[in-house]
Design a protein around this motif. Structure first.
Motif, short mmCIF file in Angstrom:
data_model
loop_
_atom_site.label_atom_id
_atom_site.label_comp_id
_atom_site.label_asym_id
_atom_site.label_seq_id
_atom_site.Cartn_x
_atom_site.Cartn_y
_atom_site.Cartn_z
N LYS A 42 0.66 -1.63 -0.01
CA LYS A 42 0.06 -0.09 0.00
C LYS A 42 0.89 1.01 -0.66
O LYS A 42 1.44 1.48 0.27
CB LYS A 42 -0.78 -0.02 1.41
CG LYS A 42 -1.95 1.12 1.41
CD LYS A 42 -2.96 0.93 2.06
CE LYS A 42 -1.90 1.12 3.49
NZ LYS A 42 -2.96 1.19 4.86
N GLU A 98 2.19 4.15 1.31
CA GLU A 98 2.13 5.72 2.75
C GLU A 98 2.98 6.11 2.19
O GLU A 98 4.56 6.25 1.71
CB GLU A 98 2.86 4.64 3.97
CG GLU A 98 1.73 3.20 3.86
CD GLU A 98 0.69 3.93 4.66
OE1 GLU A 98 0.33 4.98 5.13
OE2 GLU A 98 -0.01 2.32 4.51
N GLY A 99 2.69 7.92 2.40
CA GLY A 99 3.29 8.47 1.85
C GLY A 99 3.50 9.05 0.25
O GLY A 99 2.05 8.44 -0.53
N THR A 156 4.80 -0.29 10.79
CA THR A 156 4.79 -0.85 9.31
C THR A 156 4.05 -1.97 9.44
O THR A 156 3.21 -3.03 10.78
CB THR A 156 6.34 -1.47 8.64
OG1 THR A 156 5.64 -1.96 7.55
CG2 THR A 156 7.02 -2.25 9.46
#
Length: 754
Positions: free
Chosen positions: A301, A303-304, A511
């Motif tokens: 996925k 993230e950021g 995480t």
């Protein structure tokens, strides 16, 4: 002319006396058999998922170029789709799943894409009367499933600026638009027609911190009780047509949720084994492998603003041992389709090495639910001096590979609130980076190591580890690593593993990964160690394994040994039986190809079978050879004796020992040029490799050496005799001219005195 013919004949005889060892070794190298197990997996649903492709890594030391593709064979309960093939250095296989009806609990329903929650956009309308002293509170009445209102006096003076602190109720309708169902991952979609509608239920995930009690679901709505005012964001209502101090405000409450349900689906299971033959490398062979280390899990996925990609490229030089001739290793990596590539070199004189490459997938690329990026990798090894091969000399070897990284994006709804001034806080440091190392699949009942030890903090150190292991048995606690396991009832399910780390500044990093529980099958395996040569001791070892909580039942282990070619079953020797085998010393009387099979069962009721085929090499004859002078002379000062110095140069081509040497000679007593009518005389049997033979009579002598081997490797004495020790003599291995010495008288010295 006669002299030339004689020399050619001698040369021909010499060649005939020496076997072509290089050719024999190449023939003996032959092929070996290998096998791969396909992890037993279940859980794919829907007709579109009934076929599954596998890309399986070859065993260590096996290069894809050496695999004989026509020997690739699948065994198992699934139907094979198409042919097995080699693709990017891996074995590719497509299987049709074995279908079974199954009810899956707790499948998740999200808003159009995986992990995208539903979010309320509700607000309550609060009005200040034109007298500036009263507030009208509008709210939802859950008992009557309708709106209602009440008035409350102002509590902050005249004219009032904020409504009094009060609890209001909102009841937005539950949203189920674009509802899409998943079974634990973005890649496992459940058809909506398989959902059991009566089992659908909403699951609350988060809500605003000013909500009084946990929201609930009732009347097809989300029931929210929240405080106003309590730093609650608001927007002004439209004041058109109003006068005086009348004012309207929209006070917002935020709740996120998704759905869970049961699904009656068709699931598919996969498993089995792949067997193949491969050629043993007889000349330099480069085996290249590329491993995607990040993202993990793959797909990952977003993230950021990016997804990090890390690829490890390894080169392994097989069938070659001269590391000093390696000039350099060169590695290339690039996004597929691009012309420029990253390059790294290794100048170490090693037969295997690797390099890692870092890439990133920017967020701007990830515009759909599942984005893929392909990478092209190359490893090259260069030699200082050309290396001869069957097809000519080479100066380098090259191997190309490909890997794919995938990423997906979660489209979270955007809720806009009026800007509320706040005092920015000064950051106290950089947050830590959490990392998890865990397998993607685990067998039910087996201990699994989960490791967060690779987590780090760029400006300090980590003080705490907090693990989330939903569904797992056992706890890791506040440590960097630990063991967990899953029950047999959880087979086919995928579970999240989450890690949050805290650093010395109090900052956190998180995480997660996923693990799929597969059936607790045992792995049947046999190994054969020792010298794979006739009349030598080999050891058959049961190396089978089973999940920790479902051990192998020793009494049900069955092992067989059989001859395929060359020998017979009677040529297989061992003491006792093969029942309940753990290890057994075995001896093979004849060279040839043999097969060993094993069947094991564990306490979970699962069984497994495996077999290995192996070659027993022949015990090669020793090579008898010695050196003597062609002529010697009798020495008057030494009782007219002629001394023949003999040096033995015999050897065993398969590394056995020369255990006994018997030296003999025969004399051409009637000087007729033939030795066939003469008898042999033994002059030494003390296993000497250097000795002198003293002769008295003038004439020709023929010398013969018989060598007898002693085993150079371990054997089982109960099954061997003296006749099993290989022997040979110089009559078979050395030209007759080299075995004859002539004894002459030394010519007298003449002195002419005038």
């Amino acid at each position: 002319m006669r002299k030339t013919t004689y020399l050619v004949l001698i040369f021909t005889l010499l060649l005939a006396g020496f076997p072509n060892h290089e050719y024999v070794q190449a023939a003996d190298a032959g092929t070996k058999s290998g096998s791969l197990a396909i992890p037993i997996t279940t859980g794919l649903t829907g007709a579109s998922n009934s076929a599954k492709s596998f890309l399986l890594d070859l065993p260590s030391g096996v290069a894809s170029a050496t695999v004989l593709q026509n020997t690739l064979k699948y065994t198992g309960n699934n139907e094979k789709v198409g042919n097995l093939s080699i693709e990017n250095g891996k074995i590719k296989l497509t299987l049709k799943g074995t279908a079974n009806k199954k009810v899956i609990d707790d499948v998740q329903g999200f808003n159009a894409s995986y992990d995208r929650k539903y979010n309320t956009k509700i607000y309550n309308s609060i009005w200040l009367y034109s007298d500036g002293r009263r507030w009208q509170i509008n709210e939802y009445d859950e008992n009557n499933n309708a709106m209602k209102h009440k008035d409350k006096p102002a509590e902050d003076g005249y004219p009032s600026h904020d409504p009094p602190l009060t609890v209001v109720t909102a009841g937005p309708l539950q949203d189920s638009s674009y509802l899409k169902w998943y079974n634990g991952s973005v890649s496992e979609v459940i058809d909506s027609q398989d959902i059991i509608n009566s089992s659908i239920r909403p699951v609350l995930t988060s809500y605003s911190d000013y909500v009084k009690d946990e929201p609930k679901f009732k009347n097809g709505r989300v029931i929210i009780n929240y405080y106003i005012p309590n730093s609650v964001p608001y927007e002004p209502e439209d004041k058109e047509g109003l006068s005086g101090k009348a004012e309207g405000r929209k006070y917002f409450a935020n709740v996120s949720y998704y759905y869970e349900a049961k699904a009656n689906v068709t699931t598919y299971s996969y498993g089995g084994n792949i067997t193949f033959d491969y050629s043993l490398p007889t000349e330099p062979t480069l085996n290249g492998t590329a491993t995607l280390e990040k993202p993990s899990p793959n797909p990952s996925k977003l993230e950021g603003n990016k997804v990090e990609v890390k690829i490890n490229v390894k080169g392994d030089l097989l069938g070659y041992t001269d590391a000093s001739n390696i000039e350099e290793w060169v590695f290339y990596a690039k996004e597929k389709g691009k012309t420029s590539a990253d390059m790294k070199k290794d100048y170490n004189k090693v037969l295997a090495t690797s390099k890692s490459f870092d890439f990133e997938i920017p967020a701007v690329k990830i515009k759909n639910d599942l984005f893929r990026q392909d990478y092209s990798l190359t490893v090259v090894v260069r030699f200082k001096k050309p290396v001869p091969t069957k097809s000519g000399s080479i100066t380098s070897l090259e191997q190309n590979m490909e890997v794919t990284a995938r990423a997906y994006i979660v489209h979270d709804p955007v809720v806009t609130y009026p800007t509320v001034p706040s005092t920015p806080t000064k950051p106290e440091g950089k947050p830590p980076i959490a990392r998890i190392s865990a397998p993607k699949f685990v067998k039910a009942g087996n201990d699994m190591l989960v490791n967060g030890g690779a987590s780090s903090d760029p400006d300090g150190y980590i003080t705490d580890y907090a693990w989330g292991t939903h569904g797992a048995q056992g706890e890791i606690g506040n440590t960097s690593r630990g063991y967990i396991w899953y029950t047999r009832e959880q087979v086919g399910q995928t579970f999240p593993i989450a890690l949050t780390v805290v650093d010395n500044d109090g900052l956190i990093g998180s995480t997660s990964t996923e693990v799929t529980v597969i059936e607790p099958t045992p792995d049947a395996s046999l190994q054969i160690n020792g010298s794979l040569k006739q009349n030598r001791k080999t050891t058959l070892i049961n190396s089978s394994q089973s999940p920790t909580r479902f051990p192998i039942i020793k009494e049900k282990t069955r092992v067989t040994l059989s001859a395929i070619s060359g020998g017979t079953n009677a040529d297989i020797k061992y003491v006792g039986s093969l029942a309940e085998l753990e290890s057994k010393d075995v001896l093979f009387k004849k060279p040839g190809k043999y097969r060993a099979t094993i069947h094991v069962e564990n306490t979970a009721g699962y069984g497994a079978d495996s077999e290995i085929t192996f070659d027993i090499a022949p015990d090669e004859l020793p090579f008898a050879y010695f050196n003597i002078p062609g002529k010697v002379y009798r020495d008057p000062s030494n009782w007219n004796k002629a001394v023949v110095s003999i040096d033995d140069m015999s050897f065993s081509p398969d590394k056995d020992n020369i255990g006994r040497r018997i030296w003999q000679y025969r004399y051409d007593s009637n000087n007729n040029g033939s030795f066939t009518d003469e008898g042999w005389v033994t002059f030494n049997d003390e296993n000497k490799s250097r000795l002198n033979l003293e002769l008295y009579q003038v004439g020709r002598y023929e010398i013969r050496l018989t060598v007898i081997e002693e085993f150079g490797q371990a054997t089982i004495e109960d099954f061997v005799t003296d006749n099993d020790r290989q022997r040979n003599n110089s009559d078979n291995t050395q030209n007759v001219i080299e075995r004859i010495v002539e004894v002459n008288n030394r010519a007298p010295e003449v002195d002419w005195d005038l």
